[in-house]
Design a protein around this motif. Structure first.
Motif, short mmCIF file in Angstrom:
data_model
loop_
_atom_site.label_atom_id
_atom_site.label_comp_id
_atom_site.label_asym_id
_atom_site.label_seq_id
_atom_site.Cartn_x
_atom_site.Cartn_y
_atom_site.Cartn_z
N ASN A 193 -0.96 -3.36 9.29
CA ASN A 193 -1.78 -4.57 9.23
C ASN A 193 -2.48 -4.70 7.89
O ASN A 193 -3.68 -4.97 7.80
N LEU A 194 -1.75 -4.47 6.82
CA LEU A 194 -2.31 -4.50 5.48
C LEU A 194 -2.15 -5.85 4.82
O LEU A 194 -1.21 -6.59 5.10
N PHE A 195 -3.09 -6.14 3.91
CA PHE A 195 -2.95 -7.24 2.99
C PHE A 195 -2.87 -6.66 1.58
O PHE A 195 -3.51 -5.66 1.28
N ASP A 196 -2.08 -7.29 0.73
CA ASP A 196 -2.03 -6.89 -0.67
C ASP A 196 -3.08 -7.68 -1.45
O ASP A 196 -3.15 -8.90 -1.33
N GLU A 197 -3.85 -6.96 -2.23
CA GLU A 197 -4.88 -7.61 -3.03
C GLU A 197 -4.27 -8.07 -4.35
O GLU A 197 -3.72 -7.27 -5.10
N ASN A 198 -4.36 -9.35 -4.62
CA ASN A 198 -3.90 -9.89 -5.89
C ASN A 198 -5.04 -9.79 -6.90
O ASN A 198 -6.16 -10.26 -6.65
N THR A 199 -4.78 -9.16 -8.02
CA THR A 199 -5.84 -8.78 -8.94
C THR A 199 -5.49 -9.17 -10.37
O THR A 199 -4.35 -9.49 -10.69
#
Length: 655
Positions: free
Chosen positions: A101-107
């Motif tokens: 249940n992960l989200f990828d952080e856009n950085t």
């Protein structure tokens, strides 16, 4: 006028902190303070990014939710501070691990420049530039005259996708035969799927400020990815002729195997074209096992670098570096570049994994290396954390005065002098065998010491003999603390004056910088107005919850007129008249039985310090906060005038 008001406020603050008696009000002044602490808070208009999932640090494996801000890297020249950091943009659903249940952080990567005024300890923002092609920033390094500034940039883009970028790797080694230098991504849905990023050096030279486009954007690695351990280290020598690089990397091979390691190499300037320097390249890895931490420190007096690293293997009496049957161990290693020794590195410390007593568990944060600084002609000074041999339920700090070359470890043992935990005060209880779950948000119990850091303070630069030692108490699982402390030390582990609480803090892997004025400087951020210690960010796809756009720049300056009270650690250690033999790096170390009377006195001092901190934090906000004026809307480059008033948020002064 602003400066005068701040000095008056500082003097009044000192009176409050020292004594409430009428006599103290008459005699207290800035001149008898050991050092002052000033924190400037600046809204940069962009939230700071969270640490990546499954990050492994000395305080333990963070799990799916790190709960902390991503590392900030600092470097100084003169009274300028340069900070490289990573900013949060948005979230996108993670496709690689759907069951977590992960989200990828856009950085996006940033570099900010500050002017530091040592007379009042205030930081003024000069510029803040974002780099859309960088998804994370590594180390920043600058020349002493400020004419060369460079930073490592992690990017998903190839050189032909970045305007002005050059492919140094292809020009240097078309066969790409060096370990860790070239690997391509494997798309999702295929065996061994993994995303691979690139490393670039961004460089500014001469009069070009970091607010302008870089003069050089140079691809130096095509193998970033895999486990979220280790660092992206970059360091420039004093002659401005060579960069030393140390990168945590990944590479695949035949079958189903991915390898995790690090690679160290040197590049001679100028970067156009840039020349590989094999004599100053240290190869892959830095010790036994997989690389979990890798730092670089340059010593101008010796004109050499030191690698200081942490790995999930060790050389414990010839035993295999494996986790099987509880025989695994975690090593801390030291090496110099160049070196007068055929060995890869020298082991300074090892900690067992899975021993029957349950006292050493690096998955939970039982210790490891922190940072290392130059001692000029004398060598290097390293700091680390581990369980106190005389009180295993507590963690403590060790200092290792290392010589100019790793080969010197052949003649005299290279190891740490461990401070007794009781000398550092605080609760400091290590969670021994308390159940925990990496996937939920339930914090593990326990509040040990951690976040050790050391840097020169005062005059003399890297040849100076005064050091500021910092640490946090009450460290929670996944690396959070609200209780930060500093104390002056020397390379032999003697404490000068009392252990003092401060109202700001630093990230666990952040390294302090020293300005030409002798002040120690570091940036940090946290959520809320109460200071550090709360969980940072979120993993729910909510862009704003739990984040902050405020950078707190803390400046700790010494007072040259002060006469620090000496705390003789050698006498403290021998007060009990006994010694305990402990295992460290295969060598026997001695010390640590604490004299009851002296130990009790230290506990009382620590309790007084904690009480002072509570009083400081609980009094009305109007007495301790100078909030920044509203800032202009954020831009890619935010310019500030030379004088930007009203930024100081907290001022402290200690005797």
């Amino acid at each position: 006028m602003t400066r005068l008001l701040l000095l008056v406020f500082l003097a009044l603050t000192l009176v409050r902190r020292c004594d409430s008696s009428a006599e103290a009000h008459k005699t207290a002044s800035i001149s008898n303070a050991a050092f002052t602490v000033v924190t400037t808070k600046i809204d940069l208009g962009a939230n700071f990014a969270m640490e990546r999932p499954w990050k492994w640090r000395v305080s333990g494996l963070t799990g799916v939710h790190s709960k902390t801000v991503r590392r900030m890297q600092s470097a100084s020249c003169g009274d300028k501070l340069f900070v490289a950091f990573t900013a949060h943009k948005s979230w996108s659903p993670n496709q690689e691990f759907p069951d977590q249940n992960l989200f990828d952080e856009n950085t996006v990567g940033h570099i900010a420049e500050y002017n530091i005024d040592p007379s009042i300890g205030m930081a003024t923002l000069v510029s803040d530039q974002a780099f859309g092609y960088c998804n994370e920033m590594g180390d920043v390094t600058v020349s002493t005259d400020c004419t060369v500034r460079a930073v490592l940039c992690r990017s998903s883009l190839e050189p032909n996708e970045i305007e002005g970028a050059t492919d140094w790797m292809d020009a240097t080694d078309p066969n790409r035969s060096h370990f860790g230098w070239y690997q391509t991504s494997i798309p999702l849905g295929q065996p061994k799927a993994r995303t691979i990023d690139q490393a670039y050096i961004l460089e500014w030279t001469g009069e070009n400020a970091v607010a302008s486009p870089p003069d050089n954007i140079v691809l130096i690695s095509h193998s970033l990815g895999g486990w979220n351990y280790g660092h992206y280290a970059l360091s420039l020598n004093a002659q401005k002729t060579t960069y030393s690089v140390d990168l945590k990397t990944t590479i695949t091979s035949e079958g189903d195997t991915w390898h995790e390691g690090s690679t160290g190499f040197a590049i001679d300037r100028p970067l156009s074209p840039g020349v590989w320097n094999p004599e100053l390249s240290s190869g892959w890895g830095c010790g036994a096992g997989h690389t979990m931490g890798n730092r670089l420190t340059y010593n101008a007096g010796l004109d050499k670098w030191a690698r200081y690293c942490w790995a999930d293997g060790c050389n414990e009496l010839g035993k295999p570096s494996t986790f099987a049957d509880g025989q695994g161990c975690f090593g801390t290693f030291f090496s110099t570049i160049p070196k007068n020794d055929p060995a890869q590195s020298r082991q300074l410390m090892w900690l067992k994994y899975g021993d029957p007593d349950g006292l050493f568990d690096p998955w939970r944060g039982s210790g490891g290396p922190a940072n290392l600084v130059s001692r000029g002609a004398d060598g290097f000074l390293a700091v680390a954390v581990r369980p106190d041999p005389s009180a295993p339920s507590k963690l403590t700090i060790g200092l290792a005065a290392l010589s100019a070359d790793q080969a010197d470890c052949n003649n005299s043992p290279c190891g740490f002098k461990w401070l007794p935990a009781s000398a550092l005060g605080g609760d400091n209880f290590y969670y021994l065998d308390i159940p925990h779950d990496y996937y939920d948000n339930t914090p593990a119990e326990g509040n040990p010491l951690g976040f050790a850091s050391v840097q020169h303070i005062g005059s003399g630069g890297e040849e100076g003999k005064r050091f500021l030692l910092g640490f946090a108490d009450g460290v929670k699982f996944r690396g959070m603390s609200s209780n930060y402390y500093v104390v002056e030390v020397d390379e032999n582990g003697n404490l000068y004056g009392d252990v003092m609480p401060i109202d700001s803090g630093w990230g666990e892997e952040d390294e302090w910088a020293q300005t030409a004025s002798g002040c120690v400087v570091f940036p940090f951020t946290w959520t809320g107005d109460e200071g550090p210690g709360k969980a940072y960010g979120n993993i729910n796809g909510d862009d704003d919850e739990g984040f902050s756009s405020i950078m707190h720049v803390t400046v700790i300056c010494p007072n040259s007129d002060s006469q620090p009270k000496t705390f003789d650690m050698a006498s403290f250690l021998t007060a009990g008249g006994n010694t305990i033999t402990v295992e460290d790096g295969g060598n026997d170390s001695t010390g640590i039985i604490v004299g009851a009377i002296v130990g009790g006195a230290v506990v009382l001092i620590a309790a007084a310090g904690i009480g002072a901190r509570k009083w400081w934090m609980n009094r009305p906000v109007s007495e301790r906060d100078f909030d920044a004026q509203p800032l202009s809307p954020p831009k890619v480059v935010v310019e500030r005038s030379p004088v930007f008033e009203g930024q100081v948020s907290r001022v402290q002064s200690y005797v």
